[in-house]
Design a protein around this motif. Sequence first.
Motif, PDB file in Angstrom:
ATOM      1  N   PHE A 235      -3.755  17.757   1.487  1.00 60.82           N
ATOM      2  CA  PHE A 235      -4.333  16.643   0.735  1.00 60.82           C
ATOM      3  C   PHE A 235      -3.191  15.836   0.133  1.00 60.82           C
ATOM      4  CE2 PHE A 235      -7.678  19.719   1.123  1.00 60.82           C
ATOM      5  CZ  PHE A 235      -8.767  18.919   1.436  1.00 60.82           C
ATOM      6  N   ASN A 242      -8.402   5.699   2.169  1.00 63.12           N
ATOM      7  CA  ASN A 242      -9.073   6.839   2.777  1.00 63.12           C
ATOM      8  C   ASN A 242      -8.596   6.979   4.219  1.00 63.12           C
ATOM      9  OD1 ASN A 242     -11.085   7.825   0.787  1.00 63.12           O
ATOM     10  ND2 ASN A 242     -11.885   5.749   0.938  1.00 63.12           N
ATOM     11  N   VAL A 244      -8.025  10.268   7.461  1.00 66.04           N
ATOM     12  CA  VAL A 244      -7.998  11.679   7.831  1.00 66.04           C
ATOM     13  C   VAL A 244      -7.514  11.802   9.265  1.00 66.04           C
ATOM     14  CG1 VAL A 244     -10.437  11.735   8.580  1.00 66.04           C
ATOM     15  CG2 VAL A 244      -9.318  13.843   7.832  1.00 66.04           C
ATOM     16  N   HIS A 251      -5.935  19.774   9.033  1.00 68.79           N
ATOM     17  CA  HIS A 251      -6.548  18.532   8.576  1.00 68.79           C
ATOM     18  C   HIS A 251      -5.641  17.874   7.542  1.00 68.79           C
ATOM     19  CE1 HIS A 251     -10.064  20.022  10.614  1.00 68.79           C
ATOM     20  NE2 HIS A 251     -10.156  21.044   9.792  1.00 68.79           N
ATOM     21  N   CYS A 253      -5.766  14.944   4.922  1.00 68.00           N
ATOM     22  CA  CYS A 253      -6.727  14.088   4.239  1.00 68.00           C
ATOM     23  C   CYS A 253      -6.005  13.252   3.183  1.00 68.00           C
ATOM     24  CB  CYS A 253      -7.814  14.933   3.593  1.00 68.00           C
ATOM     25  SG  CYS A 253      -9.131  13.982   2.808  1.00 68.00           S
ATOM     26  N   TYR A 291     -15.950  14.085   3.012  1.00 69.06           N
ATOM     27  CA  TYR A 291     -15.660  14.716   4.298  1.00 69.06           C
ATOM     28  C   TYR A 291     -16.138  16.170   4.276  1.00 69.06           C
ATOM     29  CZ  TYR A 291     -12.190  10.916   4.520  1.00 69.06           C
ATOM     30  OH  TYR A 291     -11.570   9.712   4.500  1.00 69.06           O
TER      31      TYR A 291
END
Length: 295
Positions: A235, A242, A244, A251, A253, A291
């Motif tokens: 993160f 925004n 991703v 992932h 983000c 998400y």
Amino acid sequence: MNSNHQRLGRRSVLQNGTLIMATAAVAPSTLIAEEIDSTLKIGLLTDLHFADKPPAGTRHYRETLNKLEEAALQFEQDKPAFVVELGDLIDAADSVETELRYLSTIDRPFSAIARDRHYVLGNHCVDTLRKEEFLGSVGQEKSYYSFDRGGVHFVVLDSCFRSDGQPYGRKNSVWTDANVPAAELEWLEADLKSACNRVIVFAHQRLDVTSHHGVKNGAEVRRVLEASNKVLAVFQGHSHQNDVKDIGGIHYCTLVAMVEGSGADNNGYSTLSLKANGTISVQGFRQQATYGWES
């Protein structure tokens, strides 16, 4: 508050070779019932850029005080185990005294949200201040470190180093020259090797792009993360949008900046929820997207 609902399934990504995203308008109450049944919750916000100065372009520096107040009320309701700000808590100033004043003003309400809180260094945090000055003011010992909560291992990274390894501070840097130095990479590799749990990483500068907003040696950092086979997600903030991406089974983000835009509707913050089975969900508020990733 937010109709941007995106569920991302890791299995579908692996099967089809591309990131498949489905977006639908879902009421927050439905989202909570459907998605958020977690064992651990974390409050997330980024890029407040607080400063006592007039707006510049789309950045409304003084308004982050009110926006943070709204986020605090939501976190009081969600009861996260801890709260993380992902960098650029303050905006740059021309003097140490002014930057420390910005920091003390915004940290008073932020520190009141949770006793367990974590500060990721952003480039604006250490534009004029040295790292030890920022960290000493907020009561955090280190700029990069790890900790465990609720069966999950968390890593906080610091990319505020120049290409020559020198730390940011006293206006000695440019924001496009962000790096994770060799000593931190060695620490990261050893830390991940010893971690017994699933891992979540917090960063400011982006590890998933090669643009100006990316960490210059981001590919090298990603190799360390991927080699561990333990990292679920990263993160990050910095680019104020925004976004991703899924790279190497991890992932990435990127969260929206709180400073962008005027008024309550232009706020942005989120609650991250981690289930015991590895499912991850991000409940976004206002401009922050929502998400979900299946294990």
